[in-house]
Design a protein around this motif. Structure first.
Motif, PDB file in Angstrom:
ATOM      1  N   SER A 147       0.819  -1.207   0.000  1.00  0.00           N
ATOM      2  CA  SER A 147       0.000   0.000   0.000  1.00  0.00           C
ATOM      3  C   SER A 147       0.858   1.265   0.000  1.00  0.00           C
ATOM      4  O   SER A 147       0.346   2.360  -0.223  1.00  0.00           O
ATOM      5  CB  SER A 147      -0.946   0.011   1.204  1.00  0.00           C
ATOM      6  OG  SER A 147      -0.225   0.115   2.422  1.00  0.00           O
ATOM      7  N   TYR A 148       2.185   1.125   0.258  1.00  0.00           N
ATOM      8  CA  TYR A 148       3.073   2.285   0.123  1.00  0.00           C
ATOM      9  C   TYR A 148       3.329   2.482  -1.371  1.00  0.00           C
ATOM     10  O   TYR A 148       3.957   1.641  -2.023  1.00  0.00           O
ATOM     11  CB  TYR A 148       4.388   2.074   0.874  1.00  0.00           C
ATOM     12  CG  TYR A 148       5.286   3.301   0.832  1.00  0.00           C
ATOM     13  CD1 TYR A 148       5.259   4.233   1.863  1.00  0.00           C
ATOM     14  CD2 TYR A 148       6.140   3.535  -0.242  1.00  0.00           C
ATOM     15  CE1 TYR A 148       6.047   5.364   1.816  1.00  0.00           C
ATOM     16  CE2 TYR A 148       6.930   4.667  -0.296  1.00  0.00           C
ATOM     17  CZ  TYR A 148       6.887   5.577   0.731  1.00  0.00           C
ATOM     18  OH  TYR A 148       7.679   6.703   0.673  1.00  0.00           O
ATOM     19  N   THR A 194     -11.177  -6.964  -5.661  1.00  0.00           N
ATOM     20  CA  THR A 194     -11.531  -5.856  -4.762  1.00  0.00           C
ATOM     21  C   THR A 194     -11.546  -4.537  -5.512  1.00  0.00           C
ATOM     22  O   THR A 194     -12.409  -3.683  -5.270  1.00  0.00           O
ATOM     23  CB  THR A 194     -10.543  -5.793  -3.587  1.00  0.00           C
ATOM     24  OG1 THR A 194     -10.538  -7.047  -2.904  1.00  0.00           O
ATOM     25  CG2 THR A 194     -10.915  -4.700  -2.621  1.00  0.00           C
ATOM     26  N   GLN A 195     -10.594  -4.359  -6.434  1.00  0.00           N
ATOM     27  CA  GLN A 195     -10.554  -3.119  -7.202  1.00  0.00           C
ATOM     28  C   GLN A 195     -11.807  -2.965  -8.062  1.00  0.00           C
ATOM     29  O   GLN A 195     -12.358  -1.863  -8.181  1.00  0.00           O
ATOM     30  CB  GLN A 195      -9.304  -3.086  -8.095  1.00  0.00           C
ATOM     31  CG  GLN A 195      -7.982  -3.144  -7.358  1.00  0.00           C
ATOM     32  CD  GLN A 195      -7.741  -1.961  -6.438  1.00  0.00           C
ATOM     33  OE1 GLN A 195      -8.435  -0.946  -6.495  1.00  0.00           O
ATOM     34  NE2 GLN A 195      -6.750  -2.090  -5.565  1.00  0.00           N
ATOM     35  N   ARG A 196     -12.284  -4.065  -8.657  1.00  0.00           N
ATOM     36  CA  ARG A 196     -13.513  -3.991  -9.455  1.00  0.00           C
ATOM     37  C   ARG A 196     -14.710  -3.632  -8.576  1.00  0.00           C
ATOM     38  O   ARG A 196     -15.567  -2.835  -8.968  1.00  0.00           O
ATOM     39  CB  ARG A 196     -13.762  -5.319 -10.176  1.00  0.00           C
ATOM     40  CG  ARG A 196     -12.843  -5.574 -11.353  1.00  0.00           C
ATOM     41  CD  ARG A 196     -13.437  -6.638 -12.269  1.00  0.00           C
ATOM     42  NE  ARG A 196     -13.640  -7.894 -11.560  1.00  0.00           N
ATOM     43  CZ  ARG A 196     -12.779  -8.898 -11.542  1.00  0.00           C
ATOM     44  NH1 ARG A 196     -11.633  -8.781 -12.203  1.00  0.00           N
ATOM     45  NH2 ARG A 196     -13.050 -10.009 -10.879  1.00  0.00           N
ATOM     46  N   LYS A 217      -8.788  -1.256   4.937  1.00  0.00           N
ATOM     47  CA  LYS A 217      -7.388  -1.328   4.500  1.00  0.00           C
ATOM     48  C   LYS A 217      -7.249  -0.842   3.062  1.00  0.00           C
ATOM     49  O   LYS A 217      -6.328  -0.076   2.733  1.00  0.00           O
ATOM     50  CB  LYS A 217      -6.879  -2.760   4.622  1.00  0.00           C
ATOM     51  CG  LYS A 217      -5.453  -2.958   4.147  1.00  0.00           C
ATOM     52  CD  LYS A 217      -5.020  -4.407   4.272  1.00  0.00           C
ATOM     53  CE  LYS A 217      -3.600  -4.600   3.744  1.00  0.00           C
ATOM     54  NZ  LYS A 217      -3.176  -6.025   3.818  1.00  0.00           N
ATOM     55  N   ILE A 218      -8.153  -1.256   2.194  1.00  0.00           N
ATOM     56  CA  ILE A 218      -8.106  -0.853   0.780  1.00  0.00           C
ATOM     57  C   ILE A 218      -8.321   0.649   0.636  1.00  0.00           C
ATOM     58  O   ILE A 218      -7.657   1.330  -0.150  1.00  0.00           O
ATOM     59  CB  ILE A 218      -9.169  -1.624  -0.030  1.00  0.00           C
ATOM     60  CG1 ILE A 218      -8.877  -3.126  -0.006  1.00  0.00           C
ATOM     61  CG2 ILE A 218      -9.232  -1.109  -1.463  1.00  0.00           C
ATOM     62  CD1 ILE A 218      -7.539  -3.527  -0.585  1.00  0.00           C
ATOM     63  N   LEU A 219      -9.238   1.205   1.429  1.00  0.00           N
ATOM     64  CA  LEU A 219      -9.587   2.622   1.301  1.00  0.00           C
ATOM     65  C   LEU A 219      -8.573   3.543   1.972  1.00  0.00           C
ATOM     66  O   LEU A 219      -8.555   4.742   1.694  1.00  0.00           O
ATOM     67  CB  LEU A 219     -10.970   2.875   1.899  1.00  0.00           C
ATOM     68  CG  LEU A 219     -12.154   2.275   1.141  1.00  0.00           C
ATOM     69  CD1 LEU A 219     -13.446   2.547   1.897  1.00  0.00           C
ATOM     70  CD2 LEU A 219     -12.235   2.850  -0.273  1.00  0.00           C
TER      71      LEU A 219
END
Length: 248
Positions: free
Chosen positions: A101-102, A137-139, A199-201
């Motif tokens: 995520s970095y 998850t991105q979709r 976490k994704i957001l």
């Protein structure tokens, strides 16, 4: 990354390079007391706290104030910074990135800054997200963003191809010990979907207000719940380029 996750390795980008599945990046770095290590992204104390106790001089670069505050609260030295703007020269014995995520936004500039900060003989250990990373998850996120009309407020992510990253390191004369594509699988149960969505957001919704963030998180969880209802579970996959090398 949690050591219990299963790694599947794709064919090597450079077939002459050895592939060592048994060691994590942190195990390969093996810092010793007195060494200066630059960590890109906070690892939530998994290795950083033990390293500090061993006498390792650790500096953590964070991209979110919340993350930096968490690291400082744990007694670690952390600053808000992007690798593209590193001005240090030959300061660090090792640079490590174990948190996908970095974000490294500009490959050429990021690689130049990282390598400039390494001392001769310094070790480089990175795991960089590639196209296809967390694709399901991105979709789901794209559908939720479109439903709420937040397209202009959410960051769009485009990942670089492995070959582009590899060229950047080769062009600068890095001695690559390993450059492999790693597929790391996650099975996310329904009870953990909110934690997964948060976490994704965390690195994508920085421009959203509190109510917008709450609405998007709720919508994303509901969209992912539909996937779980259909498939029985959310099976997600990280697609990463693992780079292990040394500055001449």
């Amino acid at each position: 990354m949690p050591k219990s996750l299963l790694d599947f390795m794709a064919p090597s980008l450079t077939s002459s390079l050895p592939l060592r599945k048994s060691l994590s990046l942190t195990q390969r770095l093996t810092p010793v007391a007195g060494e200066k290590i630059l960590m890109l992204g906070y690892d939530e104390g998994r290795d950083s706290l033990a390293w500090q106790e061993k006498g390792i001089d650790l500096l953590i670069l964070c991209q979110r104030e919340q993350e930096a505050a968490q690291a400082r609260k744990a007694g670690l030295r952390a600053v808000l910074a992007h690798a593209e703007y590193l001005w240090d020269r030959e300061r660090f014995d090792g640079v490590i990135l174990t948190d996908a995520s970095y974000r490294l936004f500009e490959p050429d500039r990021a690689v130049e800054g990282i390598l400039q900060a390494l001392r001769p003989g310094g070790r480089l250990l990175l795991e960089l997200p590639l196209p296809g990373h967390l694709e399901s998850t991105q979709r789901a996120l794209e559908r939720s963003v479109s439903h709420l009309g937040l397209e202009k407020k959410i960051e769009k992510v485009q990942y670089c191809e492995a070959e582009q990253w590899r060229r950047q390191f080769q062009k600068r004369g890095i001695l690559l010990e390993e450059a492999q594509v790693v597929y790391r699988h996650h099975i996310v149960p329904k009870t953990q979907l909110r934690e997964w969505a948060d976490k994704i957001l965390s690195s994508r919704a920085l421009l959203l207000g509190r109510e917008e963030h709450f609405a998007l998180a709720k919508s994303l969880v509901e969209t992912l719940e539909a996937v779980v209802e259909r498939d029985g579970t959310l099976t997600e996959e990280e697609v990463l380029l693992r780079v292990v090398g040394e500055r001449p």
